[in-house]
Design a protein around this motif. Structure first.
Motif, short mmCIF file in Angstrom:
data_model
loop_
_atom_site.label_atom_id
_atom_site.label_comp_id
_atom_site.label_asym_id
_atom_site.label_seq_id
_atom_site.Cartn_x
_atom_site.Cartn_y
_atom_site.Cartn_z
N TRP A 83 -8.73 -2.05 6.33
CA TRP A 83 -7.42 -1.90 5.70
C TRP A 83 -7.59 -1.63 4.21
N ALA A 84 -6.80 -0.70 3.71
CA ALA A 84 -6.81 -0.39 2.27
C ALA A 84 -5.42 0.05 1.85
N TYR A 85 -5.08 -0.28 0.64
CA TYR A 85 -3.77 0.12 0.10
C TYR A 85 -3.97 1.37 -0.75
N LYS A 86 -3.54 2.51 -0.22
CA LYS A 86 -3.72 3.79 -0.91
C LYS A 86 -2.42 4.58 -0.85
N PRO A 87 -1.41 4.10 -1.58
CA PRO A 87 -0.11 4.77 -1.51
C PRO A 87 -0.08 6.01 -2.40
N SER A 88 0.82 6.91 -2.07
CA SER A 88 1.13 8.00 -2.99
C SER A 88 1.93 7.42 -4.14
N LEU A 89 2.08 8.18 -5.20
CA LEU A 89 2.84 7.70 -6.36
C LEU A 89 4.28 7.39 -5.95
N LYS A 90 4.84 8.23 -5.08
CA LYS A 90 6.21 8.02 -4.62
C LYS A 90 6.30 6.74 -3.79
N GLN A 91 5.31 6.53 -2.90
CA GLN A 91 5.31 5.33 -2.07
C GLN A 91 5.10 4.07 -2.90
N LEU A 92 4.26 4.17 -3.92
CA LEU A 92 4.05 3.03 -4.82
C LEU A 92 5.36 2.61 -5.46
N GLY A 93 6.14 3.59 -5.89
CA GLY A 93 7.43 3.29 -6.50
C GLY A 93 8.36 2.59 -5.52
N ARG A 94 8.37 3.07 -4.28
CA ARG A 94 9.20 2.42 -3.26
C ARG A 94 8.75 0.99 -3.02
N ASP A 95 7.43 0.80 -2.93
CA ASP A 95 6.89 -0.53 -2.64
C ASP A 95 7.20 -1.52 -3.74
N ILE A 96 7.34 -1.03 -4.96
CA ILE A 96 7.62 -1.92 -6.10
C ILE A 96 9.11 -2.14 -6.29
N PHE A 97 9.90 -1.07 -6.19
CA PHE A 97 11.28 -1.14 -6.65
C PHE A 97 12.31 -1.34 -5.55
N LYS A 98 11.99 -0.99 -4.31
CA LYS A 98 12.95 -1.26 -3.23
C LYS A 98 13.09 -2.76 -3.03
N ALA A 99 14.30 -3.18 -2.66
CA ALA A 99 14.56 -4.62 -2.51
C ALA A 99 13.62 -5.26 -1.49
N ASP A 100 13.28 -4.51 -0.44
CA ASP A 100 12.36 -5.03 0.57
C ASP A 100 11.02 -4.29 0.55
N GLY A 101 10.64 -3.80 -0.62
CA GLY A 101 9.39 -3.06 -0.76
C GLY A 101 8.18 -3.89 -0.37
N ALA A 102 7.14 -3.22 0.10
CA ALA A 102 5.95 -3.92 0.60
C ALA A 102 5.34 -4.85 -0.43
N LEU A 103 5.26 -4.41 -1.69
CA LEU A 103 4.63 -5.22 -2.73
C LEU A 103 5.52 -6.38 -3.19
N ARG A 104 6.72 -6.46 -2.66
CA ARG A 104 7.59 -7.60 -2.95
C ARG A 104 7.43 -8.71 -1.92
N GLN A 105 6.60 -8.48 -0.90
CA GLN A 105 6.38 -9.47 0.15
C GLN A 105 5.20 -10.37 -0.23
#
Length: 394
Positions: free
Chosen positions: A128-150
């Motif tokens: 397993w590795a976390y290799k998001p695109s820049l767009k996906q990174l933004g979603r993971d950080i800023f969306k209310a249920d983004g992955a990096l908010r878990q």
């Protein structure tokens, strides 16, 4: 000495799913046997019912906010409620071990880490590795249920492995985990006074649970694909003997996998409702054979199947597979078949019923092994040595 066991998930689908029959509660019961004052502190969901144990062990439940930054408020509440002289973090997660490290820094109290699973195995392990695109990174950080908010997102699970040295001691329940993380081998213990076949009448149990007239193969755990129940059902289909039934107790608290099994193989399955931990020995007493046919995948290799010792303590013939520590746990006291082998399971079922005296003797040997190595008393002995070391002169 007071010990605080910190649990990241005490919910009905987490450590609270069996009402006191899983690892953190076993640790608590074993610690009580060496006269420790024990509390369990952990997170629950807003809809979860409060947990309580007959052993009178305090359980402090904090309602968990599931995403950052709201999670910080829940975390602060949990930290305020860790009162033990020893902090005992259950699972290598940010929501338990991560917060326990913070409490250790605040208080300078000793920290024990208990690892009962390789958390990354559920996500592909070392691959397993976390290799998001820049767009996906933004979603993971800023969306209310983004992955990096878990709080327990796999990236943080991987990060937690780098902080293992912060623990003063590590306990683990399988050799797989010990080889990976080091630490002290502390296998799961069973309450062998409660799980004592002399206290129960097998035929009376079968009558009570509507199982009379059947030869019962029992899986008293939560069905999941890696636990190999499909192999048992294929074996029953192959044998095609109407009095053979697979009894599943409680079903899955995670998903509807047990319903999928019912839809495909319902004629071979009897499903019993969820049963309190204190009533499980009576249920297990109704079984002729306990089946724990784990498949050879990383998630299973890292586990100590608790239901294996249910069968051992109750002196039942056991069919299992040589996955992880199972060969060492069972030794010669059970019947091992290859993983993913319905044919071998079918042959072994027939062999056991054709050689019932031998199978009964193996069950008795399994109980003796459980008493010696896999009881709460055995757990308590190891924990006593650990606490004596931690509380000794530095």
């Amino acid at each position: 000495m007071k010990v605080s066991i910190v649990v990241g998930d005490l919910s009905s689908s987490g450590a609270g799913r069996w009402g006191g029959a899983v690892r953190p509660f076993l640790l608590a019961q074993a610690l009580r046997k060496i006269d420790c004052d024990v509390e369990i502190v952990g997170f629950v969901g807003a809809s979860d019912q409060p947990l309580s144990l007959s052993e009178d062990i305090p359980i402090i439940s904090i309602v968990k906010e599931n995403y950052y930054p709201q999670f910080f408020s829940s975390a602060q509440q949990l930290l305020r409620n860790i009162n033990g002289e020893i902090i005992y973090a259950y699972k290598l997660k940010a929501s338990s071990f991560g917060l326990s490290i913070l409490k250790k820094i605040q208080t300078r109290r000793p920290l024990i880490l208990d690892i009962d699973d390789w958390e990354l195995s559920w996500y592909g392990g070392d691959e397993w590795a976390y290799k998001p695109s820049l767009k996906q990174l933004g979603r993971d950080i800023f969306k209310a249920d983004g992955a990096l908010r878990q709080p327990d997102y796999p990236l943080y699970l991987k990060l937690m492995e780098r902080f293992i040295a912060q623990a003063n001691c590590i306990t683990l329940h399988t050799q797989f985990l010990q080889q990976r993380f080091g630490g002290i081998y502390l296998p799961n213990g069973k309450d062998t006074t409660l799980f004592d076949p002399e206290r129960y009448d097998a035929e009376a149990s079968r009558l009570h649970y509507g199982l009379s007239g059947y030869r019962i193969l029992m899986f008293p755990g939560a069905p999941r694909p890696y636990k190999g129940l499909e192999d048992v059902l294929l074996a029953l289909e192959q044998l095609n003997q109407k009095d053979l039934k697979l009894v599943i107790v409680g079903g899955s608290p995670y998903d509807d996998y047990d319903q999928e099994l019912m839809q495909k193989w319902g004629q071979w399955i009897i499903q019993l409702p969820k049963t309190p931990a204190s009533m499980m020995p009576e249920v297990v007493a109704a079984a002729h054979i306990i089946v724990v046919p784990q498949r050879d995948v990383p998630a299973a290799q890292a586990q100590f199947p608790l239901k294996l010792t249910d069968g051992m303590a109750m002196a039942k013939p056991i069919i299992s597979t040589p996955v992880g520590d199972i060969p060492e746990i069972l030794g010669e006291t059970g019947y091992l078949v290859d993983s993913n082998s319905p044919q071998q399971i079918a042959e072994t079922i027939e062999y056991i019923f054709d050689h019932w005296q031998e199978a009964t003797e193996k069950g008795q040997q399994a109980r003796q092994k459980c008493l010696k190595s896999y009881s709460l008393e055995a757990m308590a002995s190891t924990l006593s040595q650990i606490l004596n070391f931690l509380s000794g002169p530095t």
